[in-house]
Design a protein around this motif. Structure first.
Motif, PDB file in Angstrom:
ATOM      1  N   VAL A 135       0.872  -1.179   0.000  1.00 18.31           N
ATOM      2  CA  VAL A 135       0.000   0.000   0.000  1.00 18.31           C
ATOM      3  C   VAL A 135       0.909   1.227   0.000  1.00 18.31           C
ATOM      4  N   LEU A 136       0.862   1.978  -1.088  1.00 21.06           N
ATOM      5  CA  LEU A 136       1.729   3.136  -1.246  1.00 21.06           C
ATOM      6  C   LEU A 136       1.001   4.410  -0.857  1.00 21.06           C
ATOM      7  N   VAL A 137       1.712   5.286  -0.148  1.00 22.38           N
ATOM      8  CA  VAL A 137       1.134   6.563   0.279  1.00 22.38           C
ATOM      9  C   VAL A 137       2.127   7.681  -0.019  1.00 22.38           C
ATOM     10  N   ASP A 138       1.632   8.897   0.009  1.00 23.03           N
ATOM     11  CA  ASP A 138       2.451  10.091  -0.182  1.00 23.03           C
ATOM     12  C   ASP A 138       2.395  10.921   1.095  1.00 23.03           C
ATOM     13  N   PRO A 139       3.495  11.003   1.853  1.00 25.19           N
ATOM     14  CA  PRO A 139       3.477  11.780   3.098  1.00 25.19           C
ATOM     15  C   PRO A 139       3.146  13.241   2.882  1.00 25.19           C
ATOM     16  N   GLY A 140       3.324  13.722   1.655  1.00 21.05           N
ATOM     17  CA  GLY A 140       2.988  15.108   1.364  1.00 21.05           C
ATOM     18  C   GLY A 140       1.500  15.345   1.196  1.00 21.05           C
ATOM     19  N   LYS A 141       0.705  14.279   1.272  1.00 25.77           N
ATOM     20  CA  LYS A 141      -0.749  14.379   1.164  1.00 25.77           C
ATOM     21  C   LYS A 141      -1.372  13.732   2.400  1.00 25.77           C
ATOM     22  N   PRO A 142      -1.326  14.434   3.526  1.00 27.06           N
ATOM     23  CA  PRO A 142      -1.735  13.822   4.801  1.00 27.06           C
ATOM     24  C   PRO A 142      -3.187  13.377   4.826  1.00 27.06           C
TER      25      PRO A 142
END
Length: 409
Positions: free
Chosen positions: A337-344
């Motif tokens: 599961v991939l996430v972007d820390p810049g999009k909280p």
């Protein structure tokens, strides 16, 4: 093998080099390890599963911000230790030298012994030399791309890259090097001892809790602040969630943030633990989350801790490049599961939904385990590593048919 970091130290490269040595021994090869004696209570010599381990007397260096306050920095490059290494090599008569990490001082000893005994040298790049604080990069970039390039990397016959992100870094930092991709191996752990799992559950007061496990040391490239920052919103939906961080605390900003946000009761700092306890911690987890800031997301790799969690069949949430192992190997939503820390907000929603859907976590975890078995099993990786050894040995023999040492690999 040369590695400043080795068992019982807890780090990714230490774990990896230890596992590789054990696997090569099981295959009938004769690996031996030269490392640093950085713990006063450690033996200078021992054997682990038949692998001789030689620990050189070392000066323990203080933690430094430029090195993320890493606690196991050491200095071994002394005339006395070079004589010790010379004697060890003459005793074991190796066919090849494998250096782990290019930025510690055993790299210089490995290069020195390569020249002395006309042996092939392979270097595994475990860490990109890049800091999250730009000021430090004014020092690190020249040290890496000029000094280490000319003193270490250009002396290597093969540069081993654990994934395509590292290879991109190597191609950029060290153009002209013979870089080859050979992933880390991961041993799928056996089921954890139920009594140990329950002991840890009691120790950390986890009865009735949903556990987001985060493995790895706490420093500026793995600080967990984004995870702690969204924890208040996660708790609104899942009030019994705790974040369990297993790793040495090298900075205090995550703990201070938890206090500021009034979520200290939901964040547990467990400190570093022996690697053999990791399966039990994984058994406690609903999911594992790992945000590793080594570069932009499209050039960021999975950490070894994440790969071990995947091998244990856990759904892993990471900020990483989907093409780390080539197109189509990692698949967002299927085996990771991939996430972007810049999009909280998006990250919060992803975690909330995943915590609320056990069937999905189980599906992702099962696919993650299959990914590890298919692509990162030690049977596969040790074979690839030996092939790289043989190619390097043959290349050196073609150039110099009478090496000064000859023996079993």
């Amino acid at each position: 093998m040369f590695s400043n970091l080795f068992h019982p130290l807890v780090s990714g490269s230490a774990t990896q080099s230890e596992a590789l040595a054990r696997q090569l021994s099981r295959l009938g090869h004769k690996p031996f390890v030269i490392t640093a004696l950085v713990r006063k209570d450690g033996p200078e010599y021992e054997e682990l599963d038949g692998v001789p381990i030689y620990r050189l007397p070392a000066f323990r260096l203080p933690g430094m911000g430029i090195a993320y306050n890493f606690p196991w920095l050491s200095y071994t490059f002394t005339p006395a230790n070079l004589r010790r290494i010379d004697s060890i090599l003459r005793k074991h008569r190796p066919d090849v030298i494998h250096l782990h990490n290019h930025m510690f001082d055993l790299a210089f000893a490995a290069v020195h012994m390569k020249r002395r005994f006309e042996l092939p040298l392979l270097v595994t790049i475990h860490t990109m030399i890049r800091h999250v604080k730009p000021l430090y990069n004014l020092i690190l970039y020249p040290a890496d791309r000029v000094f280490l390039r000319h003193t270490v990397i250009k002396r290597a016959d093969t540069v081993i890259c654990p994934d395509y992100n590292i290879k991109t870094y190597v191609d950029d930092a060290f153009p002209g090097s013979n870089a080859k991709v050979c992933p880390y191996g991961v041993e799928v752990p056996p089921p954890a001892d139920p009594s140990l799992v329950e002991e840890l559950r009691r120790k950390h007061n986890l009865a009735g809790k949903r556990v987001i496990l985060s493995l790895g040391h706490v420093h500026e490239s793995r600080h967990r602040r984004e995870l702690i920052g969204i924890l208040p919103d996660i708790l609104k939906v899942h009030p019994n969630v705790v974040v369990l961080i297993v790793g040495a605390e090298m900075i205090d900003s995550p703990r201070k943030l938890a206090q500021t946000l009034k979520v200290s009761d939901a964040v547990i700092f467990a400190d570093h633990v022996p690697h053999e306890l990791v399966p039990a911690y994984l058994a406690l987890a609903d999911l594992e989350m790992h945000l590793f800031y080594q570069d932009a997301i499209e050039r960021t790799s999975l950490g070894i801790a994440s790969m071990e969690a995947m091998g244990a069949g856990k759904a892993v949430v990471v900020a990483a490049n989907e093409n780390t192992y080539g197109p189509g190997v990692l698949c967002n939503g299927e085996n990771v599961v991939l996430v972007d820390p810049g999009k909280p907000q998006e990250m919060t929603r992803t975690i909330i939904e995943l915590l609320g859907d056990k069937d999905r976590r189980d599906r992702v975890g099962a696919a993650a385990r299959r990914f590890v078995l298919d692509h990162l099993s030690w049977e596969v990786i040790s074979s690839q590593t030996v092939d790289l050894y043989r190619a390097a040995i043959q290349s050196v023999r073609d150039a110099s048919p009478a090496p000064k040492l000859a023996g079993g690999a």
